[in-house]
Design a protein around this motif. Sequence first.
Motif, PDB file in Angstrom:
ATOM      1  N   THR A   1       0.698  -1.063   0.067  1.00  0.00           N
ATOM      2  CA  THR A   1       0.017  -0.037   0.028  1.00  0.00           C
ATOM      3  C   THR A   1       0.787   1.252   0.171  1.00  0.00           C
ATOM      4  N   SER A   2       0.050   2.501  -0.226  1.00  0.00           N
ATOM      5  CA  SER A   2       0.929   3.851  -0.304  1.00  0.00           C
ATOM      6  C   SER A   2       0.216   4.957  -0.040  1.00  0.00           C
ATOM      7  N   GLY A   3      -1.328   4.905  -0.239  1.00  0.00           N
ATOM      8  CA  GLY A   3      -1.722   6.280  -0.256  1.00  0.00           C
ATOM      9  C   GLY A   3      -1.791   6.918  -1.543  1.00  0.00           C
ATOM     10  N   LYS A   4      -0.436   7.316  -1.870  1.00  0.00           N
ATOM     11  CA  LYS A   4      -0.243   8.025  -3.091  1.00  0.00           C
ATOM     12  C   LYS A   4      -0.071   6.938  -4.311  1.00  0.00           C
ATOM     13  N   GLY A   5      -0.627   7.497  -5.602  1.00  0.00           N
ATOM     14  CA  GLY A   5      -0.389   6.666  -6.498  1.00  0.00           C
ATOM     15  C   GLY A   5       0.773   6.818  -7.346  1.00  0.00           C
ATOM     16  N   GLY A   6       1.245   5.782  -8.317  1.00  0.00           N
ATOM     17  CA  GLY A   6       2.406   5.987  -9.219  1.00  0.00           C
ATOM     18  C   GLY A   6       3.507   5.896  -8.443  1.00  0.00           C
ATOM     19  N   VAL A   7       3.746   5.487  -6.939  1.00  0.00           N
ATOM     20  CA  VAL A   7       4.796   5.266  -6.569  1.00  0.00           C
ATOM     21  C   VAL A   7       5.537   3.709  -6.656  1.00  0.00           C
ATOM     22  N   GLY A   8       4.699   2.678  -7.157  1.00  0.00           N
ATOM     23  CA  GLY A   8       5.272   1.596  -7.259  1.00  0.00           C
ATOM     24  C   GLY A   8       4.596   0.431  -6.757  1.00  0.00           C
ATOM     25  N   LYS A   9       3.581   0.503  -6.141  1.00  0.00           N
ATOM     26  CA  LYS A   9       2.771  -0.718  -5.605  1.00  0.00           C
ATOM     27  C   LYS A   9       2.741  -1.720  -6.394  1.00  0.00           C
TER      28      LYS A   9
ATOM     29  N   ASN B   1       8.180   6.915  -2.080  1.00  0.00           N
ATOM     30  CA  ASN B   1       9.129   7.682  -2.938  1.00  0.00           C
ATOM     31  C   ASN B   1       9.625   8.566  -1.926  1.00  0.00           C
ATOM     32  N   PRO B   2      10.888   9.026  -1.758  1.00  0.00           N
ATOM     33  CA  PRO B   2      11.707  10.257  -0.904  1.00  0.00           C
ATOM     34  C   PRO B   2      11.283  11.332  -1.478  1.00  0.00           C
ATOM     35  N   GLU B   3      10.074  11.715  -1.142  1.00  0.00           N
ATOM     36  CA  GLU B   3       9.389  12.882  -1.517  1.00  0.00           C
ATOM     37  C   GLU B   3       8.288  13.229  -0.826  1.00  0.00           C
ATOM     38  N   VAL B   4       8.243  14.575  -0.693  1.00  0.00           N
ATOM     39  CA  VAL B   4       7.264  15.229   0.543  1.00  0.00           C
ATOM     40  C   VAL B   4       5.891  14.394   0.321  1.00  0.00           C
ATOM     41  N   SER B   5       5.230  14.540  -0.861  1.00  0.00           N
ATOM     42  CA  SER B   5       3.516  14.115  -0.734  1.00  0.00           C
ATOM     43  C   SER B   5       3.654  12.648  -0.396  1.00  0.00           C
ATOM     44  N   SER B   6       4.533  12.046  -1.138  1.00  0.00           N
ATOM     45  CA  SER B   6       4.510  10.405  -0.885  1.00  0.00           C
ATOM     46  C   SER B   6       4.762  10.059   0.577  1.00  0.00           C
TER      47      SER B   6
ATOM     48  N   LEU C   1      11.383   1.881   0.169  1.00  0.00           N
ATOM     49  CA  LEU C   1      11.421   3.173  -0.646  1.00  0.00           C
ATOM     50  C   LEU C   1      11.882   2.681  -2.238  1.00  0.00           C
ATOM     51  N   THR C   2      11.180   3.415  -2.970  1.00  0.00           N
ATOM     52  CA  THR C   2      11.372   3.186  -4.524  1.00  0.00           C
ATOM     53  C   THR C   2      11.948   4.405  -5.080  1.00  0.00           C
ATOM     54  N   ARG C   3      12.473   4.279  -6.318  1.00  0.00           N
ATOM     55  CA  ARG C   3      12.803   5.409  -7.157  1.00  0.00           C
ATOM     56  C   ARG C   3      14.018   6.112  -6.225  1.00  0.00           C
ATOM     57  N   TYR C   4      14.856   5.320  -5.505  1.00  0.00           N
ATOM     58  CA  TYR C   4      15.980   5.907  -4.799  1.00  0.00           C
ATOM     59  C   TYR C   4      17.096   6.429  -5.472  1.00  0.00           C
ATOM     60  N   SER C   5      17.637   7.447  -5.461  1.00  0.00           N
ATOM     61  CA  SER C   5      18.707   8.046  -6.277  1.00  0.00           C
ATOM     62  C   SER C   5      19.739   8.626  -5.339  1.00  0.00           C
ATOM     63  N   PRO C   6      20.830   7.582  -5.178  1.00  0.00           N
ATOM     64  CA  PRO C   6      21.942   7.980  -4.301  1.00  0.00           C
ATOM     65  C   PRO C   6      22.797   9.041  -4.660  1.00  0.00           C
ATOM     66  N   ARG C   7      22.578   9.235  -5.977  1.00  0.00           N
ATOM     67  CA  ARG C   7      23.456  10.523  -6.619  1.00  0.00           C
ATOM     68  C   ARG C   7      23.013  11.822  -5.844  1.00  0.00           C
ATOM     69  N   ARG C   8      21.580  11.782  -6.077  1.00  0.00           N
ATOM     70  CA  ARG C   8      20.922  12.907  -5.864  1.00  0.00           C
ATOM     71  C   ARG C   8      20.787  13.183  -4.079  1.00  0.00           C
TER      72      ARG C   8
END
Lengths: 270, 87
Positions: free
Chosen positions: A8-16, A144-149, A180-187
């Motif tokens: 689950t996740s709440g937010k859509g498009g995060v990779g469920k 996702n490491p992002e505020v809304s998610s 956590l998905t879409r993780y970018s170590p560089r960023r």
Amino acid sequence: MTEIIVVTSGKGGVGKTTTSASLSSGLARRGKKVAVIDFDIGLRNLDLVMGCERRVVYDFVNVIHGDCTLKQALIKDKRIETLFVLAASQTRDKDALSAEGVRKVLDELIADGFDYIVCDSPAGIEKGAHLAMYFADRAIVVVNPEVSSVRDSDRILGLLASKTQKAEKGEGPVKEHLLLTRYSPRRVAAGEMMSVDDVKEILGIDVIGVIPESPDVLSASNAGTPVILNEASDVARAYEDAVGRLLGETIPLRFIEEPKKGFFARVFGG
Amino acid sequence: MGLLALFKRQPKSANIAKERLRIIVAQERTARGGPDYLPLLRRELLEVIRKYVNVDPEAIVVNLEKEDGHEVLELSVALPEKKPAAT
């Protein structure tokens, strides 16, 4: 003993759905008998990601309504012997799912000796998401490491603690994990993205996996192959680690640091 | 851009995100678990009080505290300071 896991996740498009497909494939590849159920009524998609969209004859709602047997609706995976998919219905009727109907299907799967039932939740906090988590023993919150998610994940954690069968009956908490998905170590290294530890600290629960951002995820869904089966991909390794942790193995997190560049690469840029 | 701005350290956006989330998540967690009528109760109280005193919308705090076995509904209204000239 069957374990019911909600993704689950709440937010859509995060990779469920990507996560549901890969974790269920990973568990089944280790010999577990697994059913993965698409709870996104009206917006069926798990079948596409699993590559079985042309073999859907009956769906979840058909089983609940008694239009067919559960056996007829379960689609056996062509790659892994012990993996079965139950597709979502395409109906526009929001009330097609009922707690009693879902319970009936889960009970039958349990009686059939399934080891794991993976429930792929729809986005949001409406009925489908509620029923996907209601009977869960364990929850994987994809973030996702992002505020809304992150904020939506916290909302979902609140619901897991109050609106599940376990919570209502006082049978102890649903086990919760972050993935956590879409993780970018560089960023993350550049200070442009919150780190695993940041997200873990804000939400206060343990991390079962970190999946690096990668074009392999899109290629896999294009092909209808769960990305965990792409042996050459870091994403597959990261999901495989998460499967191991689900089964109780202690595996350190990988792919959370930027690969070190060699001297020549640094000088000449590469 | 002035020369000084070059040396002033800009906070990293990831840190800003973390700080904002820390605050909003803490705030939403306190509101969670309380009955759904709390926001409405707060709004109606505000309307009633405003018939008599012109208080700020932020001046009313409604809190539900759980203390061993019983719940305490706490209301706090900050009244505006009296202006000396008011008659």
